[in-house]
Design a protein around this motif. Structure first.
Motif, PDB file in Angstrom:
ATOM      1  N   GLU A   1       0.843  -1.205   0.000  1.00 16.10           N
ATOM      2  CA  GLU A   1       0.000   0.000   0.000  1.00 16.10           C
ATOM      3  C   GLU A   1       0.877   1.254   0.000  1.00 16.10           C
ATOM      4  O   GLU A   1       0.534   2.252  -0.626  1.00 16.10           O
ATOM      5  CB  GLU A   1      -0.917   0.028   1.229  1.00 16.10           C
ATOM      6  CG  GLU A   1      -1.864  -1.168   1.341  1.00 16.10           C
ATOM      7  CD  GLU A   1      -3.041  -1.106   0.381  1.00 16.10           C
ATOM      8  OE1 GLU A   1      -3.166  -0.109  -0.352  1.00 16.10           O
ATOM      9  OE2 GLU A   1      -3.833  -2.077   0.365  1.00 16.10           O
TER      10      GLU A   1
ATOM     11  N   ASN B   1       2.945   1.170  -3.470  1.00 17.89           N
ATOM     12  CA  ASN B   1       2.123   1.522  -4.637  1.00 17.89           C
ATOM     13  C   ASN B   1       1.451   2.876  -4.473  1.00 17.89           C
ATOM     14  O   ASN B   1       0.836   3.386  -5.413  1.00 17.89           O
ATOM     15  CB  ASN B   1       1.025   0.466  -4.865  1.00 17.89           C
ATOM     16  CG  ASN B   1       1.607  -0.893  -5.148  1.00 17.89           C
ATOM     17  OD1 ASN B   1       2.758  -1.009  -5.548  1.00 17.89           O
ATOM     18  ND2 ASN B   1       0.820  -1.931  -4.927  1.00 17.89           N
ATOM     19  N   GLY B   2       1.506   3.417  -3.269  1.00 19.55           N
ATOM     20  CA  GLY B   2       0.903   4.725  -3.021  1.00 19.55           C
ATOM     21  C   GLY B   2      -0.598   4.683  -2.797  1.00 19.55           C
ATOM     22  O   GLY B   2      -1.271   5.715  -2.841  1.00 19.55           O
ATOM     23  N   THR B   3      -1.155   3.500  -2.571  1.00 17.34           N
ATOM     24  CA  THR B   3      -2.611   3.392  -2.387  1.00 17.34           C
ATOM     25  C   THR B   3      -3.043   3.672  -0.949  1.00 17.34           C
ATOM     26  O   THR B   3      -4.236   3.786  -0.689  1.00 17.34           O
ATOM     27  CB  THR B   3      -3.099   1.981  -2.790  1.00 17.34           C
ATOM     28  OG1 THR B   3      -2.161   1.038  -2.303  1.00 17.34           O
ATOM     29  CG2 THR B   3      -3.243   1.853  -4.277  1.00 17.34           C
TER      30      THR B   3
ATOM     31  N   LYS C   1      -2.928   6.318   0.842  1.00 15.02           N
ATOM     32  CA  LYS C   1      -3.668   7.564   1.047  1.00 15.02           C
ATOM     33  C   LYS C   1      -5.120   7.402   0.610  1.00 15.02           C
ATOM     34  O   LYS C   1      -6.026   7.907   1.265  1.00 15.02           O
ATOM     35  CB  LYS C   1      -3.009   8.713   0.270  1.00 15.02           C
ATOM     36  CG  LYS C   1      -1.765   9.259   0.949  1.00 15.02           C
ATOM     37  CD  LYS C   1      -1.307  10.530   0.284  1.00 15.02           C
ATOM     38  CE  LYS C   1      -0.158  11.157   1.067  1.00 15.02           C
ATOM     39  NZ  LYS C   1       0.281  12.418   0.468  1.00 15.02           N
ATOM     40  N   MET C   2      -5.314   6.706  -0.500  1.00 14.99           N
ATOM     41  CA  MET C   2      -6.682   6.461  -0.990  1.00 14.99           C
ATOM     42  C   MET C   2      -7.443   5.648   0.055  1.00 14.99           C
ATOM     43  O   MET C   2      -8.612   5.888   0.324  1.00 14.99           O
ATOM     44  CB  MET C   2      -6.645   5.669  -2.305  1.00 14.99           C
ATOM     45  CG  MET C   2      -5.942   6.358  -3.439  1.00 14.99           C
ATOM     46  SD  MET C   2      -6.869   7.740  -4.095  1.00 14.99           S
ATOM     47  CE  MET C   2      -8.143   6.891  -5.008  1.00 14.99           C
TER      48      MET C   2
ATOM     49  N   VAL D   1      -0.034   7.828   6.802  1.00 13.96           N
ATOM     50  CA  VAL D   1       0.578   7.912   5.466  1.00 13.96           C
ATOM     51  C   VAL D   1       2.083   8.047   5.596  1.00 13.96           C
ATOM     52  O   VAL D   1       2.815   7.863   4.682  1.00 13.96           O
ATOM     53  CB  VAL D   1       0.014   9.067   4.639  1.00 13.96           C
ATOM     54  CG1 VAL D   1      -1.432   8.794   4.312  1.00 13.96           C
ATOM     55  CG2 VAL D   1       0.166  10.383   5.385  1.00 13.96           C
TER      56      VAL D   1
END
Lengths: 235, 466
Positions: free
Chosen positions: B151, B154-156, B158-159, B466
């Motif tokens: 997470e 992949n930068g997910t 924050k979502m 985050v």
């Protein structure tokens, strides 16, 4: 809708955000300009509840973010510079997942409609996100914001790396949302986009808001000059 | 929320080719482990049952002989293959399975499987015990190591964190997704071994002996797997990069599975050194000569016994005794030597217990060792069960000695009719109550690790930012 009161964030001795005060009304698009490290992303992260403020307060629809983090998350949507989705899932599956996490249970048809509203072609909806371009991912990000029926939208460099056509499509969608009463706080380097899209424009530098301008009252040339002057002062 | 995250994670896991290859590999290894265990159980249980019958049959049909000489013909007391050896054979390969019953000589357990094995056996015997103790945790760590770190990578994240789901729900969704895969394997193991147990054990034995122990074993396996998964997911969350997470988890596995148990083993041997065979022989030889309480040399004690026996029968000469004196001597020294050997073996057992305790205490640093110990004790393939067998076999040997010597006092020849009165040896491993009590320490350590894993989980999801 969005309000910052003396918002300050310190990382050790470094002040990333210094006594920020701003207010964004319903339907307003507030564009935050500033060089890297100016405090734009920090502001967004505090509003989203990702990081706590060192002092001061952030409010969303009258609710203090730190105290009501769970409630304020219901009201917001976030689109980062690169919308990172789950690559092994399709666009539809990603949207279904995030809409579910927002507490909505839409039918496949309704979700397809949101995708199309966000500008994604129907033929791409069921393809795995690993095959999507950056622009297509941004559109899924917008669709996620649409399904959430967010009252406030936070955008962090959303058009960076998009081609002009995709960037223009993106701006149009934000304007449509603005007309529907969605407030937007957008961090960007793109002065032209800020001028065209923003209701208000803020210029930040070293954590402080140096200018807070009404977009209609400033020309693109003036905006450019102001921005360069601010940056030059500190070189 | 948790259900949504669980569903999404499972979709992702099943669409990742690396995971599917691992899953395929693990199922092949599991099938191999089941096959090996079953084949081991079938071969050994059949061989032992047959050997026990054959040697006893030879003993009771040896014909007319001097009772004492006949007793020296002896027969084997076999330790039956543990009911659950199909899934766990513990230390069976190293302890041996038979005890030779003959007068004067306390038996040494013979026929160690390991002595016939090739060097490959030093890598361990792939059965379900080995699979669950060593391979399954590695699989768990490989599945979990990037369940959270992806997470961030992949930068997910924050979502995810800007959604309505709170960190606890996100953690639980991911934990349950990993657990679904792990428990899928545990269910496969449980179902397959259940079928094998039913096919290999008679119904009564299965319900009374195997089922309770099997239920305990499965409860322990579920606890261990859940704890390992929780640790794996928590480390993935705390490290935030798949590489670091993999290094930490595989390091934990390597140290816990290979290094610490060996280190603890070496340490226990240095702190509580074992008596060598030579020392044991020398000590017991001297004590046998002079008795446990230093009652005097054997010749002196034999003379005193003679005087007491003649006084008992009110005779002046050995020739006038109405019974044979030799069997009385044999019985007397059998008893005296028995006390010497009991004391010597007790000292060996006590020392082994100290070594075991030290090794088991190191399980506070490695849960793999705690589960291994639990697994062996519940399946009755541990050292304490082996010692229980050895002491019962020794008691049987002495019982035979008394029967033969009593007969010998009045008879110089024993025929098959007498030999048939000598009872066959039969051993059944202690029941579930005894086994659980025997495994108390390892259960306690496993519960300690579960508390640690729970604490780590709470600490980890509170750090989810985050």
């Amino acid at each position: 809708m969005l309000k910052a009161e003396n918002l300050t964030k310190k990382f050790g001795n470094h002040t990333a955000l210094d006594q920020l005060n701003l207010e964004i009304k319903k339907g307003e698009v507030f564009c935050l300009l500033g060089s890297n490290g100016a405090g734009k992303s920090t502001t967004i992260n505090i509003f989203l509840g990702f990081i706590p403020a060192s002092s001061g307060h952030a409010f969303i629809d009258g609710q203090e973010v730190t105290l009501n983090n769970h409630a304020t998350r219901d009201l917001v949507a976030y689109i980062p510079e690169v919308v990172n989705l789950y690559a092994t899932l399709s666009g539809m599956e990603n949207l279904e997942f995030f809409s579910g996490l927002s507490g909505y249970n839409y039918s496949k048809e309704e979700l397809s409609h949101f995708m199309e509203t966000a500008g994604l072609q129907r033929s791409a909806i069921h393809k795995r996100v690993s095959s999507y371009s950056k622009g297509m991912r941004q559109k899924v990000g917008i669709a996620i914001a649409l399904v959430k029926k967010a009252k406030a939208l936070f955008l962090d460099e959303p058009t960076s790396g998009l081609d002009p056509h995709a960037s223009s499509e993106f701006s149009q969608i934000i304007m449509n949302l603005s007309e529907q009463g969605v407030s937007t706080l957008m961090a960007t380097h793109d002065l032209l986009m800020a001028k065209n899209l923003g209701t208000r424009i803020g210029i930040m530098h070293q954590g402080a808001l140096k200018h807070n301008l009404l977009s209609d009252e400033v020309s693109h040339a003036d905006l450019t000059r102001l921005y360069i002057d601010i940056v030059k002062q500190h070189i | 929320m948790t259900g949504l995250i669980l569903k999404k994670e499972l979709k992702e896991l099943f669409r990742t080719s690396k995971v599917m290859w691992m899953l395929g590999g693990i199922i092949v290894l599991m099938a191999l482990a089941l096959y090996n265990g079953t084949s081991y159980y079938q071969t050994h249980s059949h061989l032992i049952r047959e050997s026990q019958q054959v040697t006893y049959q030879q003993f009771i049909s040896q014909g007319d002989k001097n009772p004492h000489l006949g007793a020296h013909f002896g027969f084997y007391a076999y330790k039956p293959t543990a009911d659950m050896a199909m899934i766990e054979n513990g230390i069976e390969d190293y302890t041996g399975n038979s005890f030779y019953l003959e007068p004067h000589k306390r038996g040494v357990v013979r026929f160690k499987e390991i002595s016939d094995a090739t060097g490959l056996r030093s890598f361990g015997f792939l059965n379900i015990g080995f699979f669950t103790e060593f391979i399954l945790p590695l699989f768990i760590f490989l599945i979990c190591h990037n369940i959270f770190s992806k997470e961030w990578e992949n930068g997910t994240i924050k979502m995810l964190l800007s959604s309505k789901a709170n960190p606890r729900q996100i953690f639980m969704g991911k934990l349950f997704a990993c657990l679904s895969l792990v428990m899928g394997i545990v269910v496969l193991i449980a179902a397959a071994s259940f079928i094998l147990f039913i096919s290999e054990t008679e119904t009564v034995g299965f319900i009374s002996r195997v089922l309770p122990a099997y239920a305990c074993y499965l409860a322990g396996l579920i606890l261990f797997s859940t704890m390992m998964t929780t640790i794996g997911v928590s480390v993935s969350l705390l490290t935030r990069t798949a590489n670091l997470s993999l290094i930490i988890l595989s390091g934990f596995w390597l140290i816990g599975v290979f290094l610490l148990p060996r280190l603890a083993g070496e340490l226990s041997k240095n702190i509580h050194p074992s008596t060598t065979s030579l020392e044991f022989e020398n000590n017991t030889f001297n004590e046998k000569q002079y008795g446990v309480g230093d009652e005097g040399h054997k010749d002196v004690r034999r003379e005193a016994l003679l005087q007491r026996t003649m006084a008992q029968y009110q005779v002046k000469r050995i020739e006038d005794l109405p019974v044979f004196f030799i069997p009385i001597t044999i019985e007397f020294f059998e008893d005296s030597d028995g006390q010497v050997m009991d004391r010597a073996y007790q000292a060996v057992d006590d020392n082994e217990a100290k070594q075991d305790r030290l090794v088991l205490n190191s399980a506070w640093l490695t849960p793999f060792l705690a589960f291994r110990d639990f697994s062996m004790r519940i399946t009755a393939t541990d050292m304490k069960t082996h010692n229980d067998f050895a002491s019962k076999a020794e008691a049987h040997r002495r019982k035979i000695g008394v029967i033969v010597d009593d007969f010998y006092q009045k008879n110089t020849v024993a025929g098959n009719a007498f030999w048939k009165t000598v009872p066959q040896f039969s051993y059944t491993a202690p029941g579930i109550g005894w086994r659980i009590s025997n495994a108390t320490d390892s259960i306690f350590i496993l519960l300690g690790w579960t508390v640690f894993a729970t604490g780590l989980m709470v600490y980890a999801y509170r750090k989810m930012t985050v």
